[in-house]
Design a protein around this motif. Structure first.
Motif, PDB file in Angstrom:
ATOM      1  N   HIS A   1       8.117   1.413  15.719  1.00 40.32           N
ATOM      2  CA  HIS A   1       8.143   1.253  17.172  1.00 40.32           C
ATOM      3  C   HIS A   1       6.905   0.540  17.706  1.00 40.32           C
ATOM      4  O   HIS A   1       7.005  -0.386  18.512  1.00 40.32           O
ATOM      5  CB  HIS A   1       8.291   2.624  17.865  1.00 40.32           C
ATOM      6  CG  HIS A   1       8.190   2.529  19.350  1.00 40.32           C
ATOM      7  ND1 HIS A   1       9.190   1.956  20.107  1.00 40.32           N
ATOM      8  CD2 HIS A   1       7.208   2.863  20.224  1.00 40.32           C
ATOM      9  CE1 HIS A   1       8.829   1.961  21.388  1.00 40.32           C
ATOM     10  NE2 HIS A   1       7.633   2.502  21.483  1.00 40.32           N
TER      11      HIS A   1
ATOM     12  N   ASN B   1       7.669   6.519  21.454  1.00 39.64           N
ATOM     13  CA  ASN B   1       6.810   7.559  22.021  1.00 39.64           C
ATOM     14  C   ASN B   1       7.437   8.240  23.233  1.00 39.64           C
ATOM     15  O   ASN B   1       7.270   9.439  23.434  1.00 39.64           O
ATOM     16  CB  ASN B   1       5.430   6.999  22.375  1.00 39.64           C
ATOM     17  CG  ASN B   1       5.493   5.762  23.215  1.00 39.64           C
ATOM     18  OD1 ASN B   1       6.178   4.811  22.866  1.00 39.64           O
ATOM     19  ND2 ASN B   1       4.789   5.747  24.333  1.00 39.64           N
ATOM     20  N   HIS B   2       8.195   7.497  24.046  1.00 38.28           N
ATOM     21  CA  HIS B   2       8.824   8.125  25.211  1.00 38.28           C
ATOM     22  C   HIS B   2       9.892   9.132  24.792  1.00 38.28           C
ATOM     23  O   HIS B   2      10.133  10.104  25.507  1.00 38.28           O
ATOM     24  CB  HIS B   2       9.427   7.063  26.137  1.00 38.28           C
ATOM     25  CG  HIS B   2       8.393   6.382  26.968  1.00 38.28           C
ATOM     26  ND1 HIS B   2       8.101   6.748  28.260  1.00 38.28           N
ATOM     27  CD2 HIS B   2       7.536   5.379  26.662  1.00 38.28           C
ATOM     28  CE1 HIS B   2       7.123   5.993  28.726  1.00 38.28           C
ATOM     29  NE2 HIS B   2       6.762   5.151  27.778  1.00 38.28           N
TER      30      HIS B   2
ATOM     31  N   HIS C   1       7.166  -1.616  21.891  1.00 40.10           N
ATOM     32  CA  HIS C   1       6.097  -0.779  22.438  1.00 40.10           C
ATOM     33  C   HIS C   1       5.222  -1.469  23.477  1.00 40.10           C
ATOM     34  O   HIS C   1       4.808  -0.856  24.449  1.00 40.10           O
ATOM     35  CB  HIS C   1       5.246  -0.240  21.288  1.00 40.10           C
ATOM     36  CG  HIS C   1       4.296   0.841  21.668  1.00 40.10           C
ATOM     37  ND1 HIS C   1       4.681   1.975  22.358  1.00 40.10           N
ATOM     38  CD2 HIS C   1       2.946   0.997  21.441  1.00 40.10           C
ATOM     39  CE1 HIS C   1       3.617   2.770  22.517  1.00 40.10           C
ATOM     40  NE2 HIS C   1       2.567   2.205  21.978  1.00 40.10           N
TER      41      HIS C   1
ATOM     42  N   ASP D   1      12.655  -2.145  23.316  1.00 41.49           N
ATOM     43  CA  ASP D   1      12.557  -0.966  24.180  1.00 41.49           C
ATOM     44  C   ASP D   1      13.533  -1.062  25.352  1.00 41.49           C
ATOM     45  O   ASP D   1      13.362  -1.911  26.223  1.00 41.49           O
ATOM     46  CB  ASP D   1      11.122  -0.841  24.707  1.00 41.49           C
ATOM     47  CG  ASP D   1      10.080  -0.948  23.593  1.00 41.49           C
ATOM     48  OD1 ASP D   1      10.219  -1.830  22.719  1.00 41.49           O
ATOM     49  OD2 ASP D   1       9.120  -0.171  23.608  1.00 41.49           O
TER      50      ASP D   1
ATOM     51  N   ASP E   1      12.161   4.048  22.274  1.00 33.79           N
ATOM     52  CA  ASP E   1      11.942   4.116  23.729  1.00 33.79           C
ATOM     53  C   ASP E   1      13.251   3.868  24.477  1.00 33.79           C
ATOM     54  O   ASP E   1      13.430   2.840  25.136  1.00 33.79           O
ATOM     55  CB  ASP E   1      10.832   3.165  24.200  1.00 33.79           C
ATOM     56  CG  ASP E   1       9.445   3.784  24.055  1.00 33.79           C
ATOM     57  OD1 ASP E   1       9.346   4.928  23.570  1.00 33.79           O
ATOM     58  OD2 ASP E   1       8.461   3.120  24.432  1.00 33.79           O
TER      59      ASP E   1
HETATM   60 MN   LIG Z   1       6.585   2.715  23.408  1.00 28.56          MN
END
Ligand SMILES: [Mn+2]
Length: 254
Positions: free
Chosen positions: A134, A77-78, A204, A6, A42
């Motif tokens: 991720h 997710n970001h 993550h 990330d 991310d």
């Molecule tokens: Mn994440």
């Protein structure tokens, strides 16, 4: 395969890691030849220049391809959250980003080409015997039985305007530590049986938050679940220097 966790907007740390690994050369051009590189997702938020990170990854994908190499980039997710904020606007998504270290400059600078690029990246990938995703989470199984099905479901969701489905996806990503603890190994083998592969590499969850190590001391991947899982999130936004994880061609674990 070289793997980077990330990045969260830490463009300077990223360019240094890539240079040190010989993947970036003069004028920050791809120098990896036919090497394979994978980003675990991310790219944005929590750090100074997420859009700069996306631009670099996009360019390296083109340059690597021209040189016979590959740069894979998974969806984090970001990356989905910033798309949601742009697509739906409104205080709900603004506040959700604020709670999650959202970077205002990233949202302002995010162009159509970056949105298109994020939308096109896969959620999961398998290369040789290694599965890449991720998150250290099992919710992927709710989206499909195969890697192809999961990626198709994500792509459909990200191209659609079902705000509740987006919300569910981002809520799903709050799952962590699925392969830790007493049942972790069993969960990991189930997950690997489902999608194939001998080992799962994920990000993550910053390694510092798993091991309790001081941020600056995390300089390598965290291998756990008897070797079935590898966490590559070096917590660069927490102060970790980051690292490049190298996967040998034939991975075997006991
Ligand atoms: Mn994440």
């Amino acid at each position: 395969m070289y793997v980077i966790g990330d990045v969260h907007g830490q463009l300077q740390k990223l360019t240094r890691l890539l240079s040190d690994a010989g993947l970036l050369g003069d004028a920050q051009r791809w120098a990896g030849g036919d090497a394979n590189l994978l980003f675990i997702g991310d790219y944005v938020d929590r750090g100074p220049d997420g859009v700069g990170v996306i631009k670099l990854v996009m360019r390296l994908q083109r340059e690597a391809e021209a040189a016979g190499g590959t740069v894979h980039a998974l969806l984090g997710n970001h990356d989905a959250l910033i798309l949601a904020a742009r697509r739906f606007g409104g205080t709900y998504w603004v506040e959700s980003r604020e709670r999650n270290g959202g970077n205002h400059a990233d949202l302002a600078r995010l162009g159509d080409e970056h949105i298109e690029w994020i939308t096109g990246q896969p959620a999961m990938l398998r290369v040789d015997d290694v599965l890449y995703a991720h998150a250290d989470a099992t919710f992927y199984t709710r989206y499909g039985d195969t890697i192809e099905a999961v990626n198709a479901a994500f792509a459909k969701l990200l191209r659609g305007s079902d705000e509740c489905a987006w919300d569910r996806l981002l809520d799903d990503f709050s799952e962590r530590h699925a392969f830790d603890g007493a049942n972790g190994e069993a969960s990991a083998s189930r997950f690997l049986r489902q999608y194939g592969g001998e080992q799962l590499i994920h990000g993550h969850t910053p390694i510092q938050k798993v091991t309790g190590a001081p941020p600056e001391e995390v300089t390598r991947a965290h291998v756990y679940a008897s070797g079935a899982c590898v966490n590559v999130d070096g917590g660069m936004y927490l102060g970790g220097p980051g690292f490049v994880h190298c996967v040998p061609r034939a991975v075997r674990h006991s």
